[in-house]
Design a protein around this motif. Structure first.
Motif, PDB file in Angstrom:
ATOM      1  N   GLY A 109       0.794  -1.222   0.000  1.00  0.00           N
ATOM      2  CA  GLY A 109       0.000   0.000   0.000  1.00  0.00           C
ATOM      3  C   GLY A 109       0.825   1.271   0.000  1.00  0.00           C
ATOM      4  N   PRO A 110       0.169   2.400   0.279  1.00  0.00           N
ATOM      5  CA  PRO A 110       0.822   3.711   0.197  1.00  0.00           C
ATOM      6  C   PRO A 110       1.938   3.870   1.218  1.00  0.00           C
ATOM      7  N   ASP A 165      -0.595   9.965   3.004  1.00  0.00           N
ATOM      8  CA  ASP A 165      -1.996   9.551   2.944  1.00  0.00           C
ATOM      9  C   ASP A 165      -2.216   8.175   3.587  1.00  0.00           C
ATOM     10  N   TYR A 191      -5.860   5.428   4.555  1.00  0.00           N
ATOM     11  CA  TYR A 191      -6.081   4.044   4.138  1.00  0.00           C
ATOM     12  C   TYR A 191      -6.221   3.147   5.355  1.00  0.00           C
ATOM     13  N   HIS A 225     -11.385  -3.815  -2.014  1.00  0.00           N
ATOM     14  CA  HIS A 225     -12.343  -3.373  -3.022  1.00  0.00           C
ATOM     15  C   HIS A 225     -13.674  -2.991  -2.370  1.00  0.00           C
ATOM     16  N   TYR A 231     -13.357   0.370  -0.618  1.00  0.00           N
ATOM     17  CA  TYR A 231     -13.411   1.518  -1.539  1.00  0.00           C
ATOM     18  C   TYR A 231     -14.868   1.862  -1.874  1.00  0.00           C
ATOM     19  N   LEU A 262     -12.278  10.689  -1.338  1.00  0.00           N
ATOM     20  CA  LEU A 262     -12.457  10.335  -2.754  1.00  0.00           C
ATOM     21  C   LEU A 262     -11.193   9.692  -3.315  1.00  0.00           C
ATOM     22  N   LEU A 263     -10.048  10.340  -3.070  1.00  0.00           N
ATOM     23  CA  LEU A 263      -8.767   9.809  -3.570  1.00  0.00           C
ATOM     24  C   LEU A 263      -8.414   8.473  -2.920  1.00  0.00           C
ATOM     25  N   ASP A 301     -10.352   5.824  -4.628  1.00  0.00           N
ATOM     26  CA  ASP A 301      -9.709   5.519  -5.915  1.00  0.00           C
ATOM     27  C   ASP A 301      -8.449   4.685  -5.699  1.00  0.00           C
ATOM     28  N   GLY A 302      -7.675   5.076  -4.704  1.00  0.00           N
ATOM     29  CA  GLY A 302      -6.424   4.374  -4.418  1.00  0.00           C
ATOM     30  C   GLY A 302      -6.654   2.935  -3.983  1.00  0.00           C
ATOM     31  N   ASN A 314      -9.279   1.116  -4.741  1.00  0.00           N
ATOM     32  CA  ASN A 314      -9.762   0.433  -5.940  1.00  0.00           C
ATOM     33  C   ASN A 314      -8.555  -0.104  -6.732  1.00  0.00           C
ATOM     34  N   ILE A 315      -7.596   0.755  -6.986  1.00  0.00           N
ATOM     35  CA  ILE A 315      -6.416   0.364  -7.765  1.00  0.00           C
ATOM     36  C   ILE A 315      -5.537  -0.601  -6.973  1.00  0.00           C
ATOM     37  N   TYR A 343     -10.917   8.649 -16.373  1.00  0.00           N
ATOM     38  CA  TYR A 343     -11.466   8.510 -15.007  1.00  0.00           C
ATOM     39  C   TYR A 343     -10.837   9.551 -14.081  1.00  0.00           C
ATOM     40  N   ASN A 360     -12.340   3.412 -14.200  1.00  0.00           N
ATOM     41  CA  ASN A 360     -11.143   2.908 -13.526  1.00  0.00           C
ATOM     42  C   ASN A 360     -11.126   1.372 -13.636  1.00  0.00           C
ATOM     43  N   PHE A 405      -8.892  -1.666 -16.248  1.00  0.00           N
ATOM     44  CA  PHE A 405      -8.199  -2.915 -15.890  1.00  0.00           C
ATOM     45  C   PHE A 405      -8.877  -4.139 -16.520  1.00  0.00           C
ATOM     46  N   SER A 440      -1.626   4.548  -5.289  1.00  0.00           N
ATOM     47  CA  SER A 440      -1.362   5.453  -4.174  1.00  0.00           C
ATOM     48  C   SER A 440       0.120   5.727  -3.952  1.00  0.00           C
ATOM     49  N   ASN A 441       0.987   5.052  -4.674  1.00  0.00           N
ATOM     50  CA  ASN A 441       2.387   5.462  -4.686  1.00  0.00           C
ATOM     51  C   ASN A 441       2.761   6.072  -6.034  1.00  0.00           C
ATOM     52  N   ILE A 489      -1.995   8.828  -7.945  1.00  0.00           N
ATOM     53  CA  ILE A 489      -2.901   9.279  -6.878  1.00  0.00           C
ATOM     54  C   ILE A 489      -2.162  10.045  -5.787  1.00  0.00           C
ATOM     55  N   TYR A 531      -2.633  13.878  -4.440  1.00  0.00           N
ATOM     56  CA  TYR A 531      -2.663  14.200  -3.009  1.00  0.00           C
ATOM     57  C   TYR A 531      -1.730  15.378  -2.697  1.00  0.00           C
TER      58      TYR A 531
END
Lengths: 317, 317
Positions: free
Chosen positions: A27-28, A32, A36, A85, A88, A120-121, A124-125, A127-128, B88, B127, B131, B155-156, B159, B163
């Motif tokens: 993850g990040p 941020d 998460y 998922h 999100y 919101l971000l 999205d994050g 989700n990805i 997106y 989004n 994929f 997120s890295n 996104i 941020y």
């Protein structure tokens, strides 16, 4: 030989630990990160990851929890994918432009705790990130699972369910109610079961289809029970659009039809059956406690007793 | 032998046709379809898909546009993936909680045309659909590309760039400006180039790394030029946070450093070079037209002439 046993709390603990590890490793790494973490941890009941893990163990016939669900395995990644998922969708659902909910799992929702653009971000994050987890799988069917996953969650799946719900088309007919529940609730549950089963054998076959159909039924059962529970919500708008208000008889029929469809599948899947039974029993306890409410709101005693009895899957043997 | 030629408008037409086909075949079939269509079509300049397709043709040394980019091929799917993913981010960026933009590409932005929750869901759907397109690839490196793609966009990656931008940390230092541009702009361009190159050979190797580095430089060049263009924005807040306002000298240095780094890469990639040159020339024309504005706003004539001259890549031979 007695049926294998998996303690729900041990399963939950293992899946929650994996989720935290996957967020930490994949993850990040920036500022941020805390959003998460706040949104994902402490985890909820991990219903989807649990079903996924149980399907996997059921098909491998190996019920050693820690070994089967060690964080590096594809099944562990897939289970965390499901939860990321799911979360999100919750973060985005709670936003003011959507359901505008200030609370989630007994705490402030992500946009209340942080702010709207950060929530919101983060949605999205996540989700990805959920799909990033799938990219770390080694299974030869990884790409096939991505295809199924993006179909279940995308604009012909979960997202269209949300569209039908928010556009209030959901309540135009019982057919639309059913379609919305199928897409918005059942699809991710079907994906959980199918993913677990398919990863056990590294193939998609006839058994996968059984899991798909079971997921459809159990997903609808849960959503109709959830709706029944939601009838007690104080929000009058929520009350008004509750399918049990407008389509009570059809809801009854649909609930029993799908409960019945689950029986033969569950008869040969002991650990999934245990999990589902425990889950349904918790639901029935809440409904029983509130019997008076339902009697005052147009339900017959016989109808209620029938619902209560149906939850006891063992009695159907 | 003369250099191969690819007409930008033929390339654009082919990529736009593929995008429409992919949306039609793999996209939503419900009532929300029109929102997806409105947001994606007519396509913009398809900058990222174009670079992707050119990288692919450059590495295969086959420049037959229609054959190389027929809609069923992995490269065509990857090109559409890039655009869907890019769009997106635009839909979500335009939302009131983010940049609050009512217009996009000379038309109402998606949330103005439809509404907020529909735009939010359509962004989520695109989004995921992006994929889904990757899941239809046949290449043995499809899952590896998914891994790179989710890293670049997540997120890295992109996104976190958003941020840094929205949290206004971007302008705390020139280092942060550079980092934001790298993540928010360059990563998707790098992904486009790397995806095109890697799919040409179905492997990720040393050449992939060259494309990655080139993407970093050209991404930064484009963003700094975009910022220079944006200086003429009337929005005073936009003006205030423009890096050319606060860090003019460092922007100059960074721009030239990365323009120089592009040279040797482009010398052996004729069709990418043609495309980039045309793109830069359009930029320079606009800047030249507005020379007076820049002179009135603290730029020296010599500085401007240096920028204008640098755009002519051919002259660097």
């Amino acid at each position: 030989m007695s049926d294998p046993q998996i303690e729900a709390k041990d399963l939950l603990a293992q899946l929650a630990a994996n989720l935290a590890t996957h967020l930490d490793i994949l993850g990040p790494r920036g500022l941020d990160k805390e959003i998460y973490k706040y949104s994902l941890i402490p985890a909820g009941k991990l219903f989807r990851p649990s079903l996924c893990a149980l399907a996997y163990m059921e098909e491998t016939k190996n019920y050693e929890l820690k070994k089967q669900l060690s964080e590096r395995k594809d099944i562990a990644l897939f289970a965390s994918f499901l939860e990321m998922h799911h979360v999100y969708t919750l973060i985005h659902d709670d936003l003011p432009a959507m359901d505008n909910d200030d609370y989630r799992r007994g705490r402030e929702s992500s946009h209340k705790k942080f702010n709207e653009w950060k929530a919101l971000l983060t949605g999205d994050g996540l989700n990805i990130l959920s799909f990033h987890l799938l990219s770390h799988m080694n299974s030869p069917i990884a790409l096939k699972l991505l295809k199924i996953a993006t179909r279940c969650t995308g604009s012909n799946g979960l997202i269209y369910g949300q569209y039908l719900d928010l556009s209030s088309m959901m309540n135009d007919s019982f057919k639309n109610v059913r379609q919305t529940h199928l897409l918005k609730t059942a699809r991710l549950i079907q994906l959980a079961l199918v993913g677990g089963q398919a990863l056990a054998k590294n193939t998609i076959d006839g058994t996968t289809k059984e899991y798909w159909k079971f997921g459809e039924s159990i997903g609808l059962v849960f959503q109709f029970l959830d709706d029944l529970d939601d009838l007690r919500e104080e929000n009058s708008h929520e009350q008004e659009i509750n399918p049990w208000k407008k389509y009570k008889d059809q809801c009854h029929v649909e609930l029993f039809k799908h409960l019945n469809r689950c029986q033969s599948f569950l008869d040969t899947r002991p650990v999934i059956k245990q999990y589902i039974e425990r889950y349904l029993n918790k639901n029935i306890d809440v409904l029983k406690e509130n019997q008076d409410f339902y009697l005052k709101n147009g339900f017959q005693e016989q109808e209620l007793l029938k619902i209560f009895a149906s939850f006891n899957l063992t009695s159907h043997h």
